[in-house]
Write an enzyme that holds these catalytic residues in place. Structure first.
Site, PDB file in Angstrom:
ATOM      1  CG  ASP A 106      -2.382   0.547   0.913  1.00 33.71           C
ATOM      2  OD1 ASP A 106      -2.196   1.593   0.388  1.00 33.71           O
ATOM      3  OD2 ASP A 106      -3.039  -0.064   1.449  1.00 33.71           O
ATOM      4  CG  ASP A 207      -4.505   5.690   0.781  1.00 31.51           C
ATOM      5  OD1 ASP A 207      -5.482   4.835   1.049  1.00 31.51           O
ATOM      6  OD2 ASP A 207      -4.443   6.897   1.248  1.00 31.51           O
ATOM      7  CD  GLU A 249      -8.898   4.582  -1.919  1.00 30.39           C
ATOM      8  OE1 GLU A 249      -9.703   4.529  -1.113  1.00 30.39           O
ATOM      9  OE2 GLU A 249      -7.710   5.347  -1.405  1.00 30.39           O
ATOM     10  CG  HIS A 323      -9.254  -1.172   4.261  1.00 34.99           C
ATOM     11  ND1 HIS A 323      -9.112  -1.134   2.844  1.00 34.99           N
ATOM     12  CD2 HIS A 323      -8.803   0.101   4.564  1.00 34.99           C
ATOM     13  CE1 HIS A 323      -8.265   0.164   2.356  1.00 34.99           C
ATOM     14  NE2 HIS A 323      -8.132   0.772   3.482  1.00 34.99           N
ATOM     15  CG  ASP A 324     -11.455   2.365   2.792  1.00 37.52           C
ATOM     16  OD1 ASP A 324     -11.152   2.306   4.005  1.00 37.52           O
ATOM     17  OD2 ASP A 324     -10.822   2.663   1.980  1.00 37.52           O
TER      18      ASP A 324
HETATM   19  C1  NOJ Z   1      -8.214   5.413   1.631  1.00 44.58           C
HETATM   20  C2  NOJ Z   1      -7.918   4.066   2.705  1.00 44.58           C
HETATM   21  O1  NOJ Z   1      -8.262   3.117   1.952  1.00 44.58           O
HETATM   22  C3  NOJ Z   1      -8.315   4.332   3.831  1.00 44.58           C
HETATM   23  O2  NOJ Z   1      -8.550   3.637   4.751  1.00 44.58           O
HETATM   24  C4  NOJ Z   1      -7.747   5.740   4.347  1.00 44.58           C
HETATM   25  O3  NOJ Z   1      -8.449   6.190   5.620  1.00 44.58           O
HETATM   26  C5  NOJ Z   1      -7.516   6.905   3.665  1.00 44.58           C
HETATM   27  N1  NOJ Z   1      -7.340   6.513   2.163  1.00 44.58           N
HETATM   28  C6  NOJ Z   1      -6.662   7.982   3.929  1.00 44.58           C
HETATM   29  O4  NOJ Z   1      -5.201   7.348   3.819  1.00 44.58           O
END
Ligand code: NOJ
Length: 549
Positions: A106, A207, A249, A323-324
């Site tokens: 990541d 990210d 992302e 995970h989000d």
């Molecule tokens: C995206 C990540 O997937 C998330 O978990 C994170 O809180 C934010 N970016 C900030 O890094």
């Protein structure tokens, strides 16, 4: 797997791969401190090999004070104490590589932790050599420089009393944004990426990469004008000469924007994560907490659009979970009476599409959302901040908790359920986040013992992709004339044709297509005969069949 496609284009390993995402904090604890660690992952490589995946996306393992569970990095070239050491990391890379599994790191470079040495220096004075690594602005009319808001609620500007300026943080105030306009910052990032490439990593998941071209003074955050210039520079100076997977992302991507990132001729990334499909259950123009029911017709049209519009100027990533995001089986499936069928249905629907599938830890055993009854049980900073923000704005606690239970990130972050022993076999200590009480019935052991389990559906889907070029390369064609709740499509490749159909509800639905079935590839109701000309599909039924081409 074949090495070339018909047009003799070079095949990239990530086009035939299935990626498994590990959220290390919740995967497997090996030392009883209640927090997952690298040794825990090493100990589970055989399990991942059995599943059949060929790459891991490893959520951040770098040194971090954990304001946002590792997405706030204080040292990019060191490992978080709770997770282990650099020697453990090297061992993980070795053991995974031996098992034919690449490790995709990541890359969190939109921001650092406020404990990163650059930020500690930058705060010291306005003329510190690191000051310009971050984004500082004078107050305007005695207040914040402008109206930019943080994704984690409240303003994106934080006052620094000592130096009399604000700094920008698009996430928590402990995640100051890096200033990508500063070439020194970019070079630091590239050096760090090369450090990891030299260690043999298989790539990077980037990210919120669409934010790095921001122009704060114009309140532009996503898709800034220099974004692609930066990514081309990054490609040139780091991974461009390596055979790696890079996935950005990009919450704001449309297919046109996705092509800018992933058109091979542009030398940027392998692919992006787009989120249009998972945002369909939020109200237009509002944020993720403002819920609306899923419209299946919309889901079909969004996914079909992505399947057909990239052509050879891009490559899709395929996912329901990470995970989000909440667990799809709970959010859009049915985690009660049709738990097994709906989990398998989502798997078949996604894994038969074109692109690189990503499996989020626990998805392959049907792990579900984990409701909470009070904010005291919530760990995630995003949800906690939103709770207080909305409370202050007058929202009812009950409504806020409804949103958190539907969409909160902790839902997908509860510890991995390995068996029915204490804490699901995740830890012998006290887990950092509650284990879902259903671990006694939903766990890896129970899945492995049952030949008809969700795990074996995933294993079979991965194998189908590895053994059938049509799954990787076939054209996608949506079947338009079905019941609204049935999502059906063809894959077509070199005279071969597969039909995939999924009933996305608990109601029966009639399916009728003009095809003759030659072979059943997959059926989550274990049908031995399927007449697609006239079929009553059962709740959450899904199948893939080979039909006459
Ligand atoms: C995206 C990540 O997937 C998330 O978990 C994170 O809180 C934010 N970016 C900030 O890094």
């Amino acid at each position: 797997m074949q090495e070339t496609v018909t047009n003799e284009k070079e095949v990239k390993w990530w086009q035939t791969a299935v990626v498994y995402q590990i959220y290390p904090r919740s995967f497997q604890d090996s030392d009883g401190d209640g927090i997952g660690d690298l040794r825990g992952i090493i100990n589970r490589i055989d399990y991942l090999k059995k599943l059949g995946i060929t790459a891991i996306w490893l959520s951040p393992v770098y040194k971090s004070p954990n304001d946002d569970n590792g997405y706030d990095i204080s040292d990019y070239e060191d490992i978080m104490d709770e997770f282990g050491t650099m020697a453990d990391m090297e061992e993980l890379l070795d053991k995974a590589n031996e098992a034919g599994i690449k490790i995709v790191m990541d890359l969190v470079v939109n921001h650092t932790s406020d404990e990163h040495k650059w930020f500690i220096e930058a705060k010291k004075s306005r003329d510190n050599e690191y000051r310009d690594y971050y984004i500082w602005r004078d107050p305007v009319n005695g207040g914040v420089p402008n109206g930019l808001g943080s994704i984690f609620s409240g303003p994106a500007w934080e006052w620094d009393e000592a130096s009399g300026q604000y700094f920008l943080h698009l996430f928590s105030r402990r995640q100051p944004d890096l200033n990508w306009e500063n070439p020194k910052v970019r070079q630091e990032v590239y050096d760090m990426m090369n450090f990891w490439l030299d260690k043999g990593v298989g790539g990077f998941r980037m990210d919120v990469i669409d934010l790095v071209g921001k122009i704060p003074d114009q309140e532009i955050t996503g898709n800034g004008p220099k974004l692609h210039e930066y990514l081309q520079e990054m490609n040139r100076k780091t991974f461009g000469s390596h055979d790696v997977l890079t996935v950005g992302e990009t919450w704001g991507a449309t297919p046109e924007i996705a092509k800018l990132y992933s058109d091979p001729a542009r030398n940027e990334l392998s692919m992006v994560f787009q989120f249009e499909h998972v945002m369909l259950d939020q109200q237009e123009g509002k944020d993720k907490w403002d819920l609306k029911p899923l419209n299946i017709a919309e889901l079909k049209s969004v996914l079909a659009k992505w399947q057909t519009s990239l052509g050879n100027q891009g490559w899709n990533s395929l996912f329901w979970n990470n995970h989000d995001l909440p667990r799809i089986v709970s959010r859009w499936g049915n985690d009660k009476e049709f738990h097994d069928q709906s989990a398998k249905m989502f798997a078949v629907l996604l894994h038969m599409m074109k692109g690189t599938p990503y499996i989020y830890q626990g998805e392959e055993i049907g792990m579900t959302n984990c409701p909470v009854s009070s904010i005291d049980e919530v760990e995630d900073i995003e949800a906690v901040n939103m709770y207080h923000d909305r409370l202050a704005k007058g929202y009812a606690v009950e409504d806020i908790m409804t949103s958190i239970n539907a969409k909160g990130r902790d839902n997908a972050r509860t510890p991995m359920q390995w068996d029915d022993s204490n804490n699901g076999g995740f830890t012998t200590g006290k887990p950092w986040l509650h284990v879902n009480a259903n671990y006694t019935s939903i766990n890896v052991k129970q899945n492995l013992d049952n030949p008809d389990s969700i795990f074996y559906t995933y294993q079979r889907l991965i194998k189908l992709r590895q053994e059938n070029p049509i799954v990787v390369w076939g054209d996608f064609e949506l079947i338009e004339h079905t019941a609204e709740e049935v999502f059906a499509y063809y894959r077509i490749y070199e005279g071969e044709k597969w039909l995939v159909a999924a009933n996305m509800t608990a109601k029966e639905n009639v399916f009728a297509a003009d095809d003759r079935v030659m072979e059943i590839i997959m059926s989550n109701y274990n049908r031995t005969e399927i007449d697609v000309a006239n079929l009553t599909m059962k709740p959450y039924e899904a199948f893939a069949v080979k039909v006459q081409g």
